[in-house]
Write an enzyme that holds these catalytic residues in place. Structure first.
Site, PDB file in Angstrom:
ATOM      1  N   ASP A  69       0.868  -1.160   0.000  1.00  0.00           N
ATOM      2  CA  ASP A  69       0.000   0.000   0.000  1.00  0.00           C
ATOM      3  C   ASP A  69       0.920   1.230   0.000  1.00  0.00           C
ATOM      4  O   ASP A  69       2.120   1.106   0.269  1.00  0.00           O
ATOM      5  CB  ASP A  69      -0.823  -0.116   1.302  1.00  0.00           C
ATOM      6  CG  ASP A  69      -1.519   1.137   1.688  1.00  0.00           C
ATOM      7  OD1 ASP A  69      -2.280   1.641   0.870  1.00  0.00           O
ATOM      8  OD2 ASP A  69      -1.303   1.598   2.831  1.00  0.00           O
TER       9      ASP A  69
ATOM     10  N   ASP B 297       0.067   5.175   1.088  1.00  0.00           N
ATOM     11  CA  ASP B 297      -0.038   6.100   2.232  1.00  0.00           C
ATOM     12  C   ASP B 297      -0.097   5.343   3.552  1.00  0.00           C
ATOM     13  O   ASP B 297      -0.894   4.413   3.707  1.00  0.00           O
ATOM     14  CB  ASP B 297      -1.292   6.968   2.083  1.00  0.00           C
ATOM     15  CG  ASP B 297      -1.173   7.896   0.909  1.00  0.00           C
ATOM     16  OD1 ASP B 297      -0.595   8.968   1.053  1.00  0.00           O
ATOM     17  OD2 ASP B 297      -1.650   7.503  -0.186  1.00  0.00           O
TER      18      ASP B 297
ATOM     19  N   ASP C 208      -1.957  -0.353   5.787  1.00  0.00           N
ATOM     20  CA  ASP C 208      -2.262   0.251   7.093  1.00  0.00           C
ATOM     21  C   ASP C 208      -3.717   0.646   7.279  1.00  0.00           C
ATOM     22  O   ASP C 208      -4.078   1.184   8.322  1.00  0.00           O
ATOM     23  CB  ASP C 208      -1.437   1.534   7.270  1.00  0.00           C
ATOM     24  CG  ASP C 208      -1.977   2.648   6.397  1.00  0.00           C
ATOM     25  OD1 ASP C 208      -2.224   2.407   5.193  1.00  0.00           O
ATOM     26  OD2 ASP C 208      -2.202   3.762   6.929  1.00  0.00           O
TER      27      ASP C 208
HETATM   28  O1  LIG Z   1      -4.373   2.833  -0.106  1.00  0.00           O
HETATM   29  P1  LIG Z   1      -3.437   3.925   0.207  1.00  0.00           P
HETATM   30  O2  LIG Z   1      -2.298   4.007  -0.745  1.00  0.00           O
HETATM   31  O3  LIG Z   1      -2.982   3.934   1.640  1.00  0.00           O
HETATM   32  O4  LIG Z   1      -4.293   5.245  -0.004  1.00  0.00           O
HETATM   33  C1  LIG Z   1      -5.313   5.576   0.928  1.00  0.00           C
HETATM   34  C2  LIG Z   1      -5.652   7.047   0.787  1.00  0.00           C
HETATM   35  O5  LIG Z   1      -4.403   7.732   0.935  1.00  0.00           O
HETATM   36  C3  LIG Z   1      -4.423   9.150   0.797  1.00  0.00           C
HETATM   37  O6  LIG Z   1      -5.080   9.693   1.921  1.00  0.00           O
HETATM   38  C4  LIG Z   1      -4.435   9.371   3.161  1.00  0.00           C
HETATM   39  O7  LIG Z   1      -3.122   9.914   3.177  1.00  0.00           O
HETATM   40  C5  LIG Z   1      -3.059  11.361   3.155  1.00  0.00           C
HETATM   41  C6  LIG Z   1      -1.588  11.749   3.108  1.00  0.00           C
HETATM   42  O8  LIG Z   1      -0.885  11.200   4.187  1.00  0.00           O
HETATM   43  C7  LIG Z   1      -3.787  11.923   4.384  1.00  0.00           C
HETATM   44  O9  LIG Z   1      -3.762  13.338   4.355  1.00  0.00           O
HETATM   45  C8  LIG Z   1      -5.233  11.415   4.383  1.00  0.00           C
HETATM   46  O10 LIG Z   1      -5.886  11.840   5.554  1.00  0.00           O
HETATM   47  C9  LIG Z   1      -5.235   9.892   4.328  1.00  0.00           C
HETATM   48  O11 LIG Z   1      -6.563   9.379   4.257  1.00  0.00           O
HETATM   49  C10 LIG Z   1      -5.054   9.517  -0.520  1.00  0.00           C
HETATM   50  O12 LIG Z   1      -5.183  10.912  -0.616  1.00  0.00           O
HETATM   51  C11 LIG Z   1      -6.401   8.836  -0.741  1.00  0.00           C
HETATM   52  O13 LIG Z   1      -6.844   9.093  -2.048  1.00  0.00           O
HETATM   53  C12 LIG Z   1      -6.236   7.339  -0.580  1.00  0.00           C
HETATM   54  O14 LIG Z   1      -7.487   6.711  -0.726  1.00  0.00           O
END
Ligand SMILES: O=P(O)(O)OC[C@H]1O[C@H](O[C@H]2O[C@H](CO)[C@@H](O)[C@H](O)[C@H]2O)[C@H](O)[C@@H](O)[C@@H]1O
Length: 566
Positions: A329, A331, A512
């Site tokens: 993954d 983020d 995560d």
């Molecule tokens: O599946 P992932 O790669 O973990 O993506 C999940 C979401 O990640 C991002 O949002 C998350 O991270 C941001 C930066 O750290 C944070 O600001 C936010 O609150 C988190 O939810 C991304 O912007 C989303 O589109 C993804 O779905």
């Protein structure tokens, strides 16, 4: 409209876009055995048991009261018989007709069982060609009116309960406890106005998250069974979709209502035999007792999974003689969670670690981000990528891997995005992030009070687009195509496409967030799921890591296990 796709795990690998235009209603494997709605797509191996409900497939179970939870159906039946027989014998004498008594087997089940009290009176009298006035709610019990007869029946019922109490089916209570342990929500419904009294007298009131009974039905103007309204109201209050909910009923009118409400599974309970009529009227499965229905232990409540770093020897043992493949993954896994998505930049030492690992095994990124966005952020051309939570898949040049789930939802996503942006514009700190196949609504920078408003607005917009489902992440809400597709399915598609779906490969998935749970589930039994968390919660992963820095260290430890590329 709810759609799902009949893509089986490992099959087919790369799905032509046209396939997604089919409207196939059956979702993942529901229950065994084979006489039930069989579905494709479940990655789990089901234990052999008579009938099994799994949390993976169901969010809620709605129980009828009389005859399912309490042994009161027979008390009702006896009270109806006593009242109707008294009335019918008088009626026969006055009208010079033969007395034909009320028959519990035929009349009760066909005309009265499960229905609101006065509907039952009307329905049975109509079957005998007897016309009585409606009467008034304050008619005395026994008055020759619909109200008067209904009230007399109720007097007989209450007298019995007052004298003898109500019996509870212990097997049903055990079943409810098992469901709740797995996180299933439960509701009790009853056409009876005595429902609350029965629940109180049997100490069962707190067992259910929601109750909708005969009195509520009157206030809410809900139609009685066989109309599905009472079940739909319970599902609405539970915030569960009928296609992810079970109805459990013993009355013909009840299974008809469950079927009419398009509930995913209607279980009929036939304690005294007549299974056929429940099956014919809408039950998917009929049992004599709820002990015949199992509840799969989907969710292991794990407090403190073993650390993947500390368990590297154990992991190396599992990888012995195999190649490994590692899916990550983005983020929260490769980068720490930060205030806004644009600031989540992968650190140089993390980049070095993943590149080194990829020299020795296949590495893929499966992210909630838009495909293009995550490709640009990671910027390693040799990787395979899945964006929009796996809806959008692309491989490196030359491998010709391309798969998009939910392409037909693009116009709806466009409309919903526009509506969300307009409605959320005035709320400070909200950020609407459009991915090709999903819309993320970020509220990390919104005050807690305003976050509730964001939630409400998202719910409102979601309710206009039933083709989309609301999902959750770290300080985000998402709207995604409501089809049976997720990171786990994307992972299977990639494994197959990359010819990594054999027993000689040990796949890893590290993530995560909630959406990563689908991938953990998918790998259960065939690979290794590792959750990145700062505190424990219920997960399908087998090991844990504390943060992206631990992920980096773990990836370096995996390099010698790589086994190389084929
Ligand atoms: O599946 P992932 O790669 O973990 O993506 C999940 C979401 O990640 C991002 O949002 C998350 O991270 C941001 C930066 O750290 C944070 O600001 C936010 O609150 C988190 O939810 C991304 O912007 C989303 O589109 C993804 O779905």
């Amino acid at each position: 409209m709810t759609r799902s796709i009949d893509i089986l795990p490992y099959e087919p690998a790369i799905i032509p876009a046209a396939k997604y235009n089919r409207n196939i209603c059956i979702r993942r494997k529901v229950i065994s055995p084979g006489n039930l709605k069989q579905t494709g797509g479940a990655s789990m191996v089901h234990k052999k048991s008579a009938y099994t409900i799994s949390r993976e497939d169901f969010d809620a179970v709605i129980f009828d009261l009389d005859g399912v939870v309490t042994d009161t159906a027979s008390v009702h039946a006896d009270a109806w018989k006593k009242m109707f027989d008294e009335f019918l014998s008088q009626y026969a004498a006055c009208n010079n007709k033969p007395f034909q008594p009320f028959d519990i087997d035929a009349d009760y089940r066909l005309y009265v069982d499960g229905k609101p009290r006065f509907d039952g009176v009307r329905s049975f009298l109509r079957s005998r060609g007897v016309n009585l006035p409606e009467g008034q709610p304050d008619d005395l019990p026994g008055t020759e009116s619909i109200h008067g007869l209904g009230k007399l029946k109720n007097e007989y019922f209450l007298k019995h309960i007052g004298d003898h109490g109500a019996e509870v089916y212990d097997s049903t209570i055990d079943f409810i406890h098992s469901l709740k342990k797995q996180g299933c929500k439960t509701a009790i419904i009853s056409s009876s106005r005595n429902c609350a009294m029965i629940l109180d007298s049997t100490n069962l009131s707190s067992l259910f998250d929601v109750r909708v009974d005969g009195l509520d039905s009157e206030v809410l103007g809900i139609k009685g069974k066989p109309a599905p309204d009472i079940f739909l109201e319970a599902a609405r209050q539970l915030k569960a979709k009928p296609e992810r909910a079970v109805v459990i009923e013993d009355a013909i009118s009840g299974v008809q209502a469950g079927k009419a409400g398009k509930f995913r599974l209607v279980v009929g309970v036939a304690r005294t035999g007549d299974k056929e009529s429940l099956l014919e009227n809408g039950a998917d499965v009929v049992v004599e007792d709820l002990s015949e229905i199992g509840v799969r232990n989907d969710i292991e409540v794990i407090h403190g999974l073993p650390s993947a770093l500390d368990s590297i020897d154990d992991i190396a043992n599992q990888a012995r003689g195999k190649r490994i493949a590692v899916f990550l993954d983005y983020d929260g896994t490769l980068t720490p969670i930060v205030e806004t998505p644009d600031k989540a930049i992968m650190a140089e030492d993390m980049r070095e670690a993943v590149i080194k690992l990829s020299n020795n095994c296949t590495v893929g990124i499966i992210s909630g981000r838009d495909l293009k966005d995550v490709q640009e952020k990671v910027e390693i051309d040799s990787f395979v990528y899945a964006g929009s939570h796996g809806f959008d898949i692309a491989g490196p040049e030359g491998l010709n891997i391309k798969s998009q789930a939910g392409a037909e939802f693009l116009p709806v996503l466009d409309k919903a995005e526009k509506e969300l942006s307009e409605k959320l514009r005035s709320i400070e700190g909200v950020f609407v992030e459009r991915k090709k196949f999903a819309i993320a609504i970020h509220y990390r920078l919104v005050t807690p009070e305003k976050a509730e408003l964001v939630d409400e607005i998202v719910d409102k917009v979601a309710s206009v687009y039933p083709e989309l489902r609301k999902a959750y992440g770290k300080k985000i809400f998402e709207l995604q195509p409501d089809i049976d597709w997720h990171k786990g399915k994307a992972l299977l598609t990639l494994l197959k496409a990359l010819k990594l779906d054999g027993d000689d490969v040990l796949p890893f998935y590290i993530g995560d967030d909630v959406t990563d749970e689908d991938a953990f589930w998918t790998l259960k039994g065939s690979g290794i799921g590792i959750v990145v968390w700062d505190e424990p919660y219920e997960t399908a992963a087998s090991y844990s890591l504390k943060n992206p820095e631990e992920v980096r260290k773990f990836l370096l430890k995996l390099i010698p296990l790589g086994g190389g590329h084929e």
